[in-house]
Scaffold this motif. Structure first.
Motif, PDB file in Angstrom:
ATOM      1  N   ARG A 102       5.265  -1.234   1.815  1.00 17.50           N
ATOM      2  CA  ARG A 102       4.832  -2.445   2.513  1.00 17.50           C
ATOM      3  C   ARG A 102       3.640  -2.161   3.423  1.00 17.50           C
ATOM      4  O   ARG A 102       2.706  -2.969   3.515  1.00 17.50           O
ATOM      5  N   SER A 103       3.679  -1.027   4.110  1.00 14.98           N
ATOM      6  CA  SER A 103       2.563  -0.666   4.988  1.00 14.98           C
ATOM      7  C   SER A 103       1.309  -0.373   4.171  1.00 14.98           C
ATOM      8  O   SER A 103       0.206  -0.798   4.523  1.00 14.98           O
ATOM      9  N   TRP A 104       1.451   0.358   3.110  1.00 12.01           N
ATOM     10  CA  TRP A 104       0.321   0.725   2.256  1.00 12.01           C
ATOM     11  C   TRP A 104      -0.327  -0.512   1.627  1.00 12.01           C
ATOM     12  O   TRP A 104      -1.542  -0.658   1.621  1.00 12.01           O
ATOM     13  N   ARG A 105       0.504  -1.397   1.119  1.00  5.36           N
ATOM     14  CA  ARG A 105      -0.001  -2.586   0.418  1.00  5.36           C
ATOM     15  C   ARG A 105      -0.359  -3.736   1.346  1.00  5.36           C
ATOM     16  O   ARG A 105      -0.930  -4.719   0.898  1.00  5.36           O
ATOM     17  N   ARG A 106       0.040  -3.612   2.621  1.00  2.00           N
ATOM     18  CA  ARG A 106      -0.150  -4.695   3.587  1.00  2.00           C
ATOM     19  C   ARG A 106       0.411  -6.005   3.027  1.00  2.00           C
ATOM     20  O   ARG A 106      -0.186  -7.073   3.113  1.00  2.00           O
ATOM     21  N   GLU A 107       1.596  -5.863   2.456  1.00  2.00           N
ATOM     22  CA  GLU A 107       2.304  -6.972   1.821  1.00  2.00           C
ATOM     23  C   GLU A 107       2.687  -8.035   2.836  1.00  2.00           C
ATOM     24  O   GLU A 107       3.375  -7.735   3.801  1.00  2.00           O
ATOM     25  N   VAL A 114       3.335  -8.633   8.577  1.00  5.17           N
ATOM     26  CA  VAL A 114       2.959  -7.480   7.763  1.00  5.17           C
ATOM     27  C   VAL A 114       3.442  -6.227   8.487  1.00  5.17           C
ATOM     28  O   VAL A 114       3.306  -6.120   9.707  1.00  5.17           O
ATOM     29  N   GLU A 115       4.029  -5.296   7.724  1.00  2.00           N
ATOM     30  CA  GLU A 115       4.350  -3.989   8.319  1.00  2.00           C
ATOM     31  C   GLU A 115       3.049  -3.203   8.411  1.00  2.00           C
ATOM     32  O   GLU A 115       2.386  -2.976   7.413  1.00  2.00           O
ATOM     33  N   ARG A 116       2.708  -2.798   9.633  1.00  2.00           N
ATOM     34  CA  ARG A 116       1.456  -2.082   9.868  1.00  2.00           C
ATOM     35  C   ARG A 116       1.753  -0.628  10.195  1.00  2.00           C
ATOM     36  O   ARG A 116       2.830  -0.299  10.686  1.00  2.00           O
ATOM     37  N   TRP A 117       0.778   0.211   9.924  1.00  2.00           N
ATOM     38  CA  TRP A 117       0.958   1.644  10.190  1.00  2.00           C
ATOM     39  C   TRP A 117       1.273   1.897  11.650  1.00  2.00           C
ATOM     40  O   TRP A 117       2.112   2.743  11.969  1.00  2.00           O
TER      41      TRP A 117
END
Length: 170
Positions: A102-107, A114-117
């Motif tokens: 989710r973080s990688w794809r910025r889903e 959005v789950e952010r880094w």
């Protein structure tokens, strides 16, 4: 089995399991986080009224044990709880993979969130929250399922047990 809660730790696969059960039993599926979460991970103001309206329906399935403000009503209205009581070694790697993707794809998720880094550094991040509360949540679910005498409790301790149970269902 017409009013079902699928309960588990974050990352265990509640949503996927609930969707599969709903398809098998032809039940309307409701994703709790979609109903509960608004922008910036806020609680939607309509959560309680939306849940109350669904609970009045003759059949439904939720992928949740319920947010605190609706939990008691959900458990009182349910006829079955399917508890995916999987061990940490199953749940935590699943949650880690999900959050990384989710973080990688910025889903975009529920409420446009959005789950952010940078969220990985917060104690409220789903992975750290699950690590910190795993035992406490399992203890809560064990006590809750033990005292809810009106409910059929299906406690499944592995993904293989879920698959077997689902195959035998209906």
């Amino acid at each position: 089995m017409r009013r079902v809660l699928v309960v588990a730790m974050s990352g265990a696969g509640k949503t996927t399991a609930a969707r599969r059960i709903a398809a098998r039993l032809d039940l309307p599926f409701h994703e709790m986080d979609v109903l509960a979460l608004g922008p910036e991970w806020s609680t939607r103001p309509a959560l309680e009224s939306d849940i109350a309206a669904i609970l009045r329906e003759p059949a439904w399935i939720f992928d949740s044990w319920g947010y605190p403000q609706v939990r008691d009503a959900m458990w009182a209205a349910a006829d079955t709880v399917v508890w995916l009581d999987y061990p940490r070694r199953v749940v935590l790697p699943r949650l880690l993979r999900r959050s990384l993707l989710r973080s990688w794809r910025r889903e975009p998720l529920f409420g446009g969130n959005v789950e952010r880094w940078r969220d990985w550094f917060a104690s409220a991040h789903p992975l750290w929250f699950a690590v910190r509360t795993f035992r406490q949540r399992r203890t809560y679910l064990a006590a809750r399922t033990a005292r809810e005498n009106h409910l059929r409790i299906v406690r499944l301790r592995s993904p293989a047990a879920f698959e077997t149970w689902l195959r035998e269902l209906g």
